[in-house]
Design a protein around this motif. Structure first.
Motif, PDB file in Angstrom:
ATOM      1  N   UNK A   1      -7.902 -15.406  -8.626  1.00 52.82           N
ATOM      2  CA  UNK A   1      -8.082 -15.156  -7.198  1.00 52.82           C
ATOM      3  C   UNK A   1      -7.005 -14.184  -6.746  1.00 52.82           C
ATOM      4  N   UNK A   2      -7.431 -13.066  -6.132  1.00 54.17           N
ATOM      5  CA  UNK A   2      -6.493 -12.051  -5.643  1.00 54.17           C
ATOM      6  C   UNK A   2      -6.369 -12.201  -4.132  1.00 54.17           C
ATOM      7  N   UNK A   3      -5.155 -12.455  -3.674  1.00 55.58           N
ATOM      8  CA  UNK A   3      -4.902 -12.655  -2.238  1.00 55.58           C
ATOM      9  C   UNK A   3      -4.404 -11.354  -1.633  1.00 55.58           C
ATOM     10  N   UNK A   4      -5.163 -10.797  -0.718  1.00 56.38           N
ATOM     11  CA  UNK A   4      -4.805  -9.525  -0.084  1.00 56.38           C
ATOM     12  C   UNK A   4      -4.452  -9.756   1.378  1.00 56.38           C
ATOM     13  N   UNK A   5      -3.588  -8.900   1.896  1.00 53.07           N
ATOM     14  CA  UNK A   5      -3.180  -9.007   3.300  1.00 53.07           C
ATOM     15  C   UNK A   5      -1.815  -8.400   3.540  1.00 53.07           C
ATOM     16  N   UNK A   6      -0.902  -8.588   2.585  1.00 54.55           N
ATOM     17  CA  UNK A   6       0.411  -7.948   2.716  1.00 54.55           C
ATOM     18  C   UNK A   6       0.255  -6.427   2.671  1.00 54.55           C
ATOM     19  N   UNK A   7       1.124  -5.718   3.372  1.00 53.24           N
ATOM     20  CA  UNK A   7       1.047  -4.257   3.409  1.00 53.24           C
ATOM     21  C   UNK A   7       2.230  -3.592   2.709  1.00 53.24           C
ATOM     22  N   UNK A   8       3.010  -4.397   1.994  1.00 50.83           N
ATOM     23  CA  UNK A   8       4.110  -3.856   1.192  1.00 50.83           C
ATOM     24  C   UNK A   8       4.295  -4.784  -0.008  1.00 50.83           C
ATOM     25  N   UNK A   9       5.190  -4.399  -0.938  1.00 47.43           N
ATOM     26  CA  UNK A   9       5.355  -5.190  -2.157  1.00 47.43           C
ATOM     27  C   UNK A   9       5.692  -6.640  -1.827  1.00 47.43           C
TER      28      UNK A   9
ATOM     29  N   UNK B   1      -9.620 -12.178  -2.166  1.00 46.01           N
ATOM     30  CA  UNK B   1      -9.631 -13.209  -1.120  1.00 46.01           C
ATOM     31  C   UNK B   1      -8.743 -12.763   0.025  1.00 46.01           C
ATOM     32  N   UNK B   2      -9.361 -12.471   1.170  1.00 48.98           N
ATOM     33  CA  UNK B   2      -8.568 -12.116   2.353  1.00 48.98           C
ATOM     34  C   UNK B   2      -9.108 -12.801   3.599  1.00 48.98           C
ATOM     35  N   UNK B   3      -9.628 -14.001   3.407  1.00 51.81           N
ATOM     36  CA  UNK B   3     -10.180 -14.791   4.506  1.00 51.81           C
ATOM     37  C   UNK B   3      -9.061 -15.235   5.447  1.00 51.81           C
ATOM     38  N   UNK B   4      -9.095 -14.741   6.690  1.00 48.46           N
ATOM     39  CA  UNK B   4      -8.018 -15.030   7.643  1.00 48.46           C
ATOM     40  C   UNK B   4      -7.940 -16.513   7.995  1.00 48.46           C
ATOM     41  N   UNK B   5      -9.027 -17.270   7.734  1.00 46.84           N
ATOM     42  CA  UNK B   5      -8.998 -18.688   8.068  1.00 46.84           C
ATOM     43  C   UNK B   5      -8.095 -19.474   7.126  1.00 46.84           C
ATOM     44  N   UNK B   6      -7.835 -18.937   5.939  1.00 44.85           N
ATOM     45  CA  UNK B   6      -7.066 -19.666   4.930  1.00 44.85           C
ATOM     46  C   UNK B   6      -5.639 -19.161   4.776  1.00 44.85           C
TER      47      UNK B   6
ATOM     48  N   UNK C   1       3.410 -12.637  -7.770  1.00 42.09           N
ATOM     49  CA  UNK C   1       3.435 -11.631  -6.706  1.00 42.09           C
ATOM     50  C   UNK C   1       3.691 -10.254  -7.303  1.00 42.09           C
ATOM     51  N   UNK C   2       2.981  -9.269  -6.774  1.00 42.58           N
ATOM     52  CA  UNK C   2       2.909  -7.943  -7.377  1.00 42.58           C
ATOM     53  C   UNK C   2       3.483  -6.854  -6.472  1.00 42.58           C
ATOM     54  N   UNK C   3       3.853  -5.747  -7.101  1.00 36.65           N
ATOM     55  CA  UNK C   3       4.372  -4.598  -6.358  1.00 36.65           C
ATOM     56  C   UNK C   3       3.270  -3.863  -5.608  1.00 36.65           C
ATOM     57  N   UNK C   4       1.989  -4.147  -5.926  1.00 34.62           N
ATOM     58  CA  UNK C   4       0.882  -3.458  -5.237  1.00 34.62           C
ATOM     59  C   UNK C   4       0.388  -4.244  -4.021  1.00 34.62           C
ATOM     60  N   UNK C   5       1.266  -5.092  -3.456  1.00 29.84           N
ATOM     61  CA  UNK C   5       1.032  -5.793  -2.186  1.00 29.84           C
ATOM     62  C   UNK C   5       0.128  -7.025  -2.317  1.00 29.84           C
ATOM     63  N   UNK C   6      -0.189  -7.444  -3.530  1.00 34.00           N
ATOM     64  CA  UNK C   6      -1.098  -8.575  -3.685  1.00 34.00           C
ATOM     65  C   UNK C   6      -0.386  -9.786  -4.285  1.00 34.00           C
ATOM     66  N   UNK C   7      -1.048 -10.946  -4.129  1.00 33.19           N
ATOM     67  CA  UNK C   7      -0.648 -12.175  -4.802  1.00 33.19           C
ATOM     68  C   UNK C   7      -1.853 -12.636  -5.617  1.00 33.19           C
ATOM     69  N   UNK C   8      -1.632 -12.999  -6.867  1.00 25.27           N
ATOM     70  CA  UNK C   8      -2.722 -13.480  -7.716  1.00 25.27           C
ATOM     71  C   UNK C   8      -2.515 -14.955  -8.034  1.00 25.27           C
TER      72      UNK C   8
ATOM     73  N   UNK D   1       3.272 -20.074  -0.572  1.00 28.35           N
ATOM     74  CA  UNK D   1       3.995 -19.171   0.339  1.00 28.35           C
ATOM     75  C   UNK D   1       4.328 -17.884  -0.388  1.00 28.35           C
ATOM     76  N   UNK D   2       4.271 -16.777   0.341  1.00 25.15           N
ATOM     77  CA  UNK D   2       4.647 -15.479  -0.228  1.00 25.15           C
ATOM     78  C   UNK D   2       5.476 -14.711   0.789  1.00 25.15           C
ATOM     79  N   UNK D   3       6.431 -13.908   0.301  1.00 20.19           N
ATOM     80  CA  UNK D   3       7.288 -13.104   1.169  1.00 20.19           C
ATOM     81  C   UNK D   3       7.236 -11.655   0.750  1.00 20.19           C
ATOM     82  N   UNK D   4       7.221 -10.741   1.729  1.00 23.16           N
ATOM     83  CA  UNK D   4       6.958  -9.334   1.433  1.00 23.16           C
ATOM     84  C   UNK D   4       7.901  -8.397   2.173  1.00 23.16           C
ATOM     85  N   UNK D   5       7.897  -7.141   1.713  1.00 23.84           N
ATOM     86  CA  UNK D   5       8.640  -6.088   2.402  1.00 23.84           C
ATOM     87  C   UNK D   5       7.978  -5.635   3.684  1.00 23.84           C
TER      88      UNK D   5
END
Length: 570
Positions: A216-224, A261-266, A557-564, A238-242
């Motif tokens: 599952x790829x979690x998208x939403x962050x706009x930086x690493x 996966x970028x469902x805002x409800x979750x 957590x990845x440098x391409x702004x995603x969490x897997x 929990x995830x923390x980003x730039x």
């Protein structure tokens, strides 16, 4: 108003001349002024009466001049604006004017002094900020350097793959010609393959690669994405980003294999700045859940620690550091939060009181890592090569460990709190005991800087007491090494990555190890077999990997702004 007669004044002057030794002058004044004829009783006049009289007059004039021109705000000003000559030669109106001018000048001088002080403070703050920027630039420069290396390696890898594909095509063409010429050699053609090493790598990747249906790829962050952590009690990640945010994702079993996966409800977005995001001063650098899983603490580049509830509410903002926070940890009890900063200090915060309990200022360089030994004592490491063990309430370290020759990147206590492991840019890891000043073991098998270390959840004090306690170290030399901590010996070297390894994490049962690298790969190793059993390749360098409490999911957590999130089943 009481007045003085000329006779009384003459008598005071006469007595002054007598007391001062001016005998002839006193005789002349007494004769001409008829002092011997006046009715004043000399026994009633104290010595120095004229001086006292004049002084009282001067004080009266001074007070009158001051009090009649003062506002309420100036009542507490002193009365030192007038000289005696002014009092004798000028009337009250002139004295008032003098006082007003001098007060005006005094206020101007005070304002100038205040401005000078503010300028000095501003200069100090700027110098302090410049110093922090220089100290922190090194950390960020290292990250940028590694990312550039990653991009360069990607380019080289693509070129290499193109060249290999071309060679395979040529080989295939040649073999097809051979088939046409001699069909009876068809079986030999299938037996001939790539180089043995290529076969090994290809077959391993084919059998071990985690299918996309289990990712599952979690998208939403706009930086690493720099940090991630599972809640110790529930399906929250929990995830923390730039991008100046942290996020709390709800990972339910039903959505675990849904791909992107970028469902805002979750997901809950924890904003660290109002309005614009991607402010570098608000980068979320570190995060940690409390033991009950009810509160999430985040550390930011702005020097503030924040505490959030599981529903995304900001409960507390903790401000005292004067530089970015690089690390933070809750104690097991959950009443204290420990933060380490680029400002060279560590702070213990009383969470219930929402204030700092104690600041520890022992390091001469930025604090890179902290770790609790128990509920009241902890270790800190720094760019100054030192490790300090501190205790709440103590004003000096209870133990100092010197031995590293480079920045100490990470410190971790073993499950019982009796041994402390550390790793450094000096290419070594070390194991320390509170019973001695020198390290107990010096672990030197890596060829480049060691970025992080982790203890296995095995041995005394764990849920797996019958298994051997092991230490894992991850290095920029692209390897992960496992150590026997009792004898300080290398158990095995896990050689599967092609770039620096930034993160390692043991499964809760201690049987597997996940590693994440800038080569974009997550490798899952069987510690029993010493080999990769699962692997996944993403689209960016990996900064952190972590297991959930059940041991069936791994987050990265990845440098391409995603969490897997990877499903792990054996």
């Amino acid at each position: 108003m009481t007045s003085i007669t000329s006779v009384e004044l003459n008598y005071l002057v006469f007595r002054y001349l007598q007391e001062s030794g001016f005998t002839h002058s006193a005789f002349a004044l007494g004769y001409e002024g008829g002092i011997n004829k006046c009715t004043i009783d000399g026994n009633m006049i104290p010595p120095g009466a004229l001086i006292t009289f004049v002084q009282k007059g001067l004080q009266y004039l001074e007070m009158e001049a001051n009090l009649t021109c003062q506002s309420d705000a100036d009542v507490d000003e002193d009365f030192s604006f007038l000289q005696p000559l002014d009092l004798i030669t000028k009337d009250v109106n002139e004295l008032q004017q003098i006082i007003k001018e001098k007060k005006k000048n005094l206020h101007k001088d005070r304002e100038k002094e205040k401005e000078k002080e503010k300028d000095k403070d501003r200069d100090k703050d700027k110098e302090f900020e410049r110093e922090h920027e220089r100290e922190c630039a090194r950390v960020r420069e290292k990250e940028r350097h590694e990312r550039e290396k990653e991009k360069e390696k990607d380019r080289e890898r693509l070129e290499s793959e193109k060249e290999r594909d071309k060679q395979l095509e040529d080989n295939s063409d040649r073999r097809m010609v051979t088939d046409a010429e001699d069909k009876h050699e068809e079986n030999e053609f299938f037996e001939v393959g790539p180089e043995p090493m290529d076969i090994s790598i290809t077959s391993t990747s084919q059998t071990c690669e985690i299918p996309s249906s289990d990712v599952m790829i979690l998208e939403g962050h706009t930086s690493e994405v720099c940090a991630c952590a599972w809640s110790p009690i529930g399906p929250l990640l929990a995830s923390g980003s730039g991008d100046s945010t942290a996020r709390i994702w709800t990972i339910t079993e039903g959505t675990s294999r849904s791909g992107v996966h970028n469902d805002s409800l979750n997901v809950l977005v924890l904003k660290h700045v109002k309005g614009r995001t991607n402010e570098k001063s608000k980068d979320v650098t570190t995060l940690d859940w409390n033991g009950e899983g009810t509160l999430l603490a985040t550390g930011s580049y702005d020097g503030q620690a924040r505490i959030w509830s599981t529903d995304g509410e900001l409960k507390t903002t903790l401000s005292k550091h004067k530089g970015p926070i690089f690390t933070l940890k809750w104690n097991k009890k959950g009443d204290y939060l420990l933060t380490g900063s680029c400002d060279k200090t560590a702070i213990v915060w009383d969470v219930r009181a929402e204030e700092w309990k104690q600041q520890f200022e022992f390091h001469s360089g930025p604090t890179l890592d902290v770790d609790w030994r128990n509920n009241v004592s902890f270790a800190t490491s720094s760019t100054d090569n030192m490790i300090y063990v501190c205790k709440v309430g103590e004003t000096r370290p209870i133990k100092s460990f010197a031995g590293h020759q480079g920045e100490v990147n990470c410190v971790k206590w073993d499950p019982t709190g009796s041994l402390l492991a550390s790793c450094s840019d000096d290419i070594s890891a070390k194991i320390w005991s509170m019973k001695q000043d020198k390290y107990a073991h010096d672990l030197r098998e890596h060829s480049k800087e060691i970025y992080t270390i982790r203890w296995s959840p095995t041995g005394p004090g764990t849920n797996n007491p019958n298994q051997q306690l092991v230490l894992a170290s991850a290095s920029f030399d692209s390897t992960v090494k496992l150590w026997d901590v009792e004898f300080g010996k290398l158990l095995s070297s896990l050689n599967g990555h092609r770039e620096p390894v930034y993160s390692v994490a043991f499964s809760p049962n201690g049987e597997y190890l996940a590693s994440g690298s800038l080569d974009r790969c997550i490798n899952i190793w069987s510690l029993k077999e010493g080999k990769i059993v699962k692997t996944y390749t993403g689209n960016g360098g990996i900064f952190e990997v972590c297991w959930n409490k059940e041991g069936d999911k791994i987050a990265a957590c990845f440098a391409n702004n995603t969490v897997c999130v990877l499903d792990f089943r054996m």
